[in-house]
Design a protein around this motif. Structure first.
Motif, mmCIF file in Angstrom:
data_model
loop_
_atom_site.group_PDB
_atom_site.id
_atom_site.type_symbol
_atom_site.label_atom_id
_atom_site.label_comp_id
_atom_site.label_asym_id
_atom_site.label_seq_id
_atom_site.Cartn_x
_atom_site.Cartn_y
_atom_site.Cartn_z
ATOM 1 N N UNK A 1 3.330 -4.718 -8.417
ATOM 2 C CA UNK A 1 2.618 -4.943 -7.255
ATOM 3 C C UNK A 1 1.020 -4.049 -7.268
ATOM 4 N N UNK A 2 -0.034 -4.543 -6.839
ATOM 5 C CA UNK A 2 -1.344 -4.081 -6.748
ATOM 6 C C UNK A 2 -1.501 -3.351 -5.289
ATOM 7 N N UNK A 3 -2.655 -2.733 -5.047
ATOM 8 C CA UNK A 3 -2.817 -1.958 -3.792
ATOM 9 C C UNK A 3 -2.930 -2.934 -2.740
ATOM 10 N N UNK A 4 -2.376 -2.623 -1.479
ATOM 11 C CA UNK A 4 -2.449 -3.389 -0.404
ATOM 12 C C UNK A 4 -3.872 -4.161 -0.081
ATOM 13 N N UNK A 5 -3.850 -5.491 0.432
ATOM 14 C CA UNK A 5 -5.018 -5.863 0.778
ATOM 15 C C UNK A 5 -5.166 -5.914 2.089
ATOM 16 N N UNK A 6 -6.375 -6.577 2.554
ATOM 17 C CA UNK A 6 -6.710 -6.637 4.075
ATOM 18 C C UNK A 6 -7.732 -7.740 4.544
ATOM 19 N N UNK A 7 -7.241 -8.095 5.692
ATOM 20 C CA UNK A 7 -8.608 -8.931 6.000
ATOM 21 C C UNK A 7 -9.323 -8.154 7.086
ATOM 22 N N UNK A 8 -10.442 -8.144 6.929
ATOM 23 C CA UNK A 8 -11.424 -7.450 7.703
ATOM 24 C C UNK A 8 -12.068 -8.097 9.069
ATOM 25 N N UNK A 9 -11.733 -7.390 10.111
ATOM 26 C CA UNK A 9 -12.270 -7.889 11.354
ATOM 27 C C UNK A 9 -13.708 -7.256 11.617
ATOM 28 N N UNK A 10 -14.585 -7.935 12.037
ATOM 29 C CA UNK A 10 -16.085 -7.747 12.549
ATOM 30 C C UNK A 10 -16.130 -7.772 13.949
ATOM 31 N N UNK A 11 -16.400 -6.816 14.711
ATOM 32 C CA UNK A 11 -16.563 -6.726 15.951
ATOM 33 C C UNK A 11 -17.762 -6.027 16.743
ATOM 34 N N UNK A 12 -18.194 -6.441 17.843
ATOM 35 C CA UNK A 12 -19.200 -5.890 18.501
ATOM 36 C C UNK A 12 -18.590 -4.447 19.086
ATOM 37 N N UNK A 13 -19.179 -3.295 18.966
ATOM 38 C CA UNK A 13 -18.958 -1.958 19.654
ATOM 39 C C UNK A 13 -20.234 -1.582 20.252
ATOM 40 N N UNK A 14 -20.383 -1.940 21.471
ATOM 41 C CA UNK A 14 -21.428 -1.474 21.917
ATOM 42 C C UNK A 14 -23.011 -2.174 21.250
ATOM 43 N N UNK A 15 -23.755 -1.394 21.097
ATOM 44 C CA UNK A 15 -24.898 -2.063 20.192
ATOM 45 C C UNK A 15 -24.815 -2.188 18.768
ATOM 46 N N UNK A 16 -23.516 -1.720 18.426
ATOM 47 C CA UNK A 16 -23.415 -1.620 17.053
ATOM 48 C C UNK A 16 -22.482 -2.923 16.523
ATOM 49 N N UNK A 17 -22.637 -3.418 15.435
ATOM 50 C CA UNK A 17 -21.660 -4.180 14.318
ATOM 51 C C UNK A 17 -20.571 -3.341 13.660
ATOM 52 N N UNK A 18 -19.190 -3.404 14.151
ATOM 53 C CA UNK A 18 -18.479 -2.496 13.293
ATOM 54 C C UNK A 18 -17.530 -3.522 12.704
ATOM 55 N N UNK A 19 -16.446 -2.768 11.862
ATOM 56 C CA UNK A 19 -15.508 -3.245 11.265
ATOM 57 C C UNK A 19 -14.361 -2.482 11.169
ATOM 58 N N UNK A 20 -13.282 -3.417 11.109
ATOM 59 C CA UNK A 20 -11.920 -2.708 11.156
ATOM 60 C C UNK A 20 -10.885 -3.324 10.055
ATOM 61 N N UNK A 21 -10.147 -2.807 9.259
ATOM 62 C CA UNK A 21 -9.082 -3.499 8.905
ATOM 63 C C UNK A 21 -7.782 -2.593 8.777
ATOM 64 N N UNK A 22 -6.789 -3.261 8.592
ATOM 65 C CA UNK A 22 -5.450 -2.483 8.309
ATOM 66 C C UNK A 22 -4.890 -3.095 7.220
ATOM 67 N N UNK A 23 -4.014 -2.371 6.462
ATOM 68 C CA UNK A 23 -3.456 -2.992 5.245
ATOM 69 C C UNK A 23 -2.429 -4.230 5.619
ATOM 70 N N UNK A 24 -2.496 -5.223 5.042
ATOM 71 C CA UNK A 24 -1.711 -6.620 5.526
ATOM 72 C C UNK A 24 -0.578 -6.763 4.534
ATOM 73 N N UNK A 25 -0.455 -6.061 3.715
ATOM 74 C CA UNK A 25 0.580 -6.507 2.644
ATOM 75 C C UNK A 25 0.127 -6.379 1.288
ATOM 76 N N UNK A 26 0.937 -6.969 0.290
ATOM 77 C CA UNK A 26 0.397 -7.099 -1.188
ATOM 78 C C UNK A 26 0.290 -8.521 -1.563
ATOM 79 N N UNK A 27 -0.665 -8.821 -2.212
ATOM 80 C CA UNK A 27 -0.695 -10.192 -2.589
ATOM 81 C C UNK A 27 -0.935 -10.181 -4.151
#
Ligand SMILES: Cc1cc2nc3c(=O)[nH]c(=O)nc-3n(C[C@H](O)[C@H](O)[C@H](O)COP(=O)(O)OP(=O)(O)OC[C@H]3O[C@@H](n4cnc5c(N)ncnc54)[C@H](O)[C@@H]3O)c2cc1C
Length: 624
Positions: free
Chosen positions: A182-208
């Motif tokens: 197994x390699x390190x866990x991967x992630x789907x990155x979510x991009x969202x508007x946080x006030x006047x900023x564009x920000x991103x968030x991710x959490x480990x989704x498993x191994x692929x």
């Protein structure tokens, strides 16, 4: 000439005579991501006739299309800083502020800089084959909007992240960790508007496994769907899911120099660095028990997961072993799985692109092969841009992301009084690792402290003794296991380890047959989960959330893997160990004790994997 490709995952090579190429280049950069975009910008700036190919529609890869626009450690200096400075100047024009740099502004600036210096771009184009003269790469084939195309070149720089070109050429590569691949866990990155900023968030989704199309597709579907909600709260308005999946680790090349974490700890370093990578052993995920001995000695038994290390990267670490006309840059550099956890950060990957392109230019300019590039000359050019900076050879440091706190340089201890003081504290990591470095020289002191009255000192001395392979540690290690010692050390800003499962790891490392009964009880007794340490009021909120019980997971996973390691060393114990392990994971009960999260989540996948690894190892025992 040999046409080298992959057919249903298998290498396929055929003799093709002297094909006519559609175009000729000095260098083709395959993959225009974090490393490749800087490789192309550098190549064009140095006057090379350069083509950049990417299967996406933009430059910057994970740092733009992947929306990972933050810098977590890495080292400063080099052409990427110039790019970033120009990107920052665009903010307030058509581009808005972002949590780090603006990804669209960076895409635009990279394209502008590369093409202004004459680089050609081929987007929506995927590399499909490599042309070779013996082991010399002389051209590439790719498929794009016009169908199949090909070009000859003097050098290919493989910046696909996953060493796709190297794999097509038949170079040796490895993938994932030794125990289960197994390699390190991967992630789907979510991009969202946080006030006047564009920000991103991710959490480990498993191994692929991104080299397997079915697994990869399932991973994309699962991980993206985890971000979908009925409504999105204020400050979290969904903008999009990053089109490039967040893959942390893939194929790693076997280089002319290959550096492992174990070799790093022995100071067996490459002598001709082109730049320094810098980060902690940023091992994502929770399944530490499945990692190698080198990684666990550091991360588990010494609790030093948050210490940063400076890793020298040489041209040999970018050169696939035995090949000419081919370099690799980006996260597929020639390190092992353990070290790839820290040789992967955005800054450093951009530097690897600059270093590879500069080496290419020098080889072409001097009329020599890549292996013959004069090191001093190459290093001096890279020093001028700031890519190479000997002051960045900082050894080991406690560091904090951003400028939160100044870094603390670690000096390994040799004085018994200093080691004693460290071991008696709640941050014994440096002292434990110092003992590992000193080995037998510190043994007598440790044995003496083991018999003393200071309980903290005794327990941490047992951990240090375990690490240097001294069996006198075992009675106290066994006691810590029986007590389920849930004292968490405090060396780390994240990932602090608990003494009870540190002791399990070390007892198994010492191949202790006497601990087998206790470990079997831990994994098979249904009332184990009722112990107070697995309840949130004892373990703190990090240890157990409503849906995932990390403390239980750590004890259970270390105990099962520990039993496998002990059985490996004592064949006569394999039968009772095998029976107990099958009983422990025979139904889904153990997964439910670890997590209530559904199939497809990271937590479920690491729980489920315990059973897979046990089955794999028991089948291997039965066959031997
Ligand atoms: C979720 C996540 C979070 C991270 N967070 C941070 C962070 O906060 N800070 C930090 O410094 N680092 C972070 N990293 C690490 C860092 O972002 C990556 O290690 C780095 O971007 C990898 O660079 P690369 O050039 O090797 O690969 P990439 O940037 O992925 O580039 C590879 C490029 O090759 C292209 N490609 C692939 N195959 C082919 C092909 N066959 N033909 C043509 N093109 C191809 C791809 O489209 C892509 O553009 C994170 C990584 C992930 C996954």
């Amino acid at each position: 000439m040999i046409f080298s490709t992959r057919d249903n995952g298998e290498l396929h090579q055929s003799e093709v005579g002297s094909p006519v190429f559609d175009a000729q280049y000095d260098v083709i950069v395959a993959g225009l991501g974090t490393a490749g975009s800087i490789a192309l910008v550098t190549s064009a700036r140095l006057g090379l006739k350069a083509l950049g190919i990417d299967r996406m529609h933009c430059m910057g890869g994970m740092g733009t299309a992947g929306s990972v626009n933050g810098y977590y450690f890495g080292t400063k200096g080099g052409i990427y800083e110039e790019v970033d400075a120009q990107v920052a100047e665009l903010i307030g024009t058509v581009y808005t502020r972002s949590s780090a740099y603006n990804v669209d502004a960076k895409k635009y600036k990279l394209e502008q800089m590369a093409t202004a210096d004459g680089a050609a771009l081929a987007y929506e184009s995927t590399v499909t084959a490599v042309y070779l003269e013996g082991k010399q790469v002389v051209g590439l084939q790719w498929i794009g909007p016009e169908g199949l195309q090909s070009a000859s070149c003097k050098v290919v720089i493989d910046c696909t992240g996953d060493a796709e070109v190297c794999a097509l050429a038949g170079c040796d590569t490895s993938f994932g960790r030794a125990l289960d691949g197994r390699a390190q866990p991967f992630t789907s990155v979510k991009v969202f508007a946080a006030g006047d900023k564009v920000s991103w968030r991710n959490f480990d989704s498993g191994c692929t496994d991104q080299t397997d199309s079915r697994t990869l597709t399932e991973s994309i579907l699962h991980s993206h769907s985890q971000h979908l909600e009925e409504t999105y709260g204020e400050g979290q308005r969904l903008l999009h899911l990053a089109p490039l999946l967040g893959i942390r680790e893939g194929r790693l090349i076997h280089g002319e120099d290959t550096l492992s974490l174990a070799a790093y700890f022995e100071d067996a370093l490459p002598e001709e660095p082109l730049f320094y990578a810098y980060a902690d052993v940023d091992k994502h995920g929770r399944d530490h028990a499945f990692e190698s001995q080198a990684l666990q000695d550091w991360f588990v038994a010494s609790n030093l997961g948050a210490v940063n290390i400076s890793v020298p990267v040489s041209l040999g670490m970018m050169t696939p072993r035995g090949y000419e006309g081919l370099l690799a840059a980006g996260r597929c550099l020639a390190v092992d799985h353990d070290l790839s956890t820290c040789v992967r950060m955005n800054r450093d990957m951009q530097k690897s692109g600059e270093a590879a392109a500069t080496a290419t230019w020098l080889a072409i300019d001097e009329g020599v092969s890549l292996q013959e590039v004069p090191y001093e000359q190459l290093r001096d050019i890279l020093q001028e841009t700031g890519c190479y900076n000997p002051e960045q050879d900082r050894g080991y440091q406690f560091s904090y992301p951003g400028d939160r706190k100044p870094a603390e340089v670690i000096h390994w201890l040799s004085e018994p009084s200093a080691i004693r003081e460290g071991l008696a504290s709640d941050r014994p990591g440096v002292a434990i690792w110092s003992c590992r470095r000193l080995g037998q020289d510190v043994r007598e002191h440790l044995l003496q402290w083991l018999e003393g009255l200071d309980d903290q000192l005794r327990r941490h001395s047992a951990l240090a003794l375990g690490l240097i392979g001294e069996r006198a540690a075992l009675p106290l290690l066994r006691q810590m296991i029986r007590e389920r010692d849930h004292y968490a050390l405090k060396d780390c800003r994240k990932n602090n380890q608990m003494r009870g499962y540190m002791a399990i790891y070390l007892a198994a490392r010492l191949q202790d047959a006497e601990v087998v009964e206790d470990l079997i009880q831990l994994v098979t007794d249904p009332s184990e989960i009722d112990r107070p340490l697995y309840q949130p009021e004892e373990s703190g909120s990090r240890g157990k959330t409503q849906k995932y019980n990390d403390v239980y997971y750590q004890f259970f996973s270390h105990a099962t893997i520990g039993l496998l390691r002990i059985g490996e060393a004592h064949p006569h114990l394999r039968e009772p160990i095998g029976q107990a392990l099958r009983q422990a994971v025979g139904d889904m009960g153990y997964i439910q004790r670890i997590t209530q999260l559904p199939f497809g989540t990271y937590e479920y996948s690491i729980a489920d994997n315990i059973q897979s690894v046990i089955e794999q190892e028991l089948v291997r025992w039965e066959a031997s």
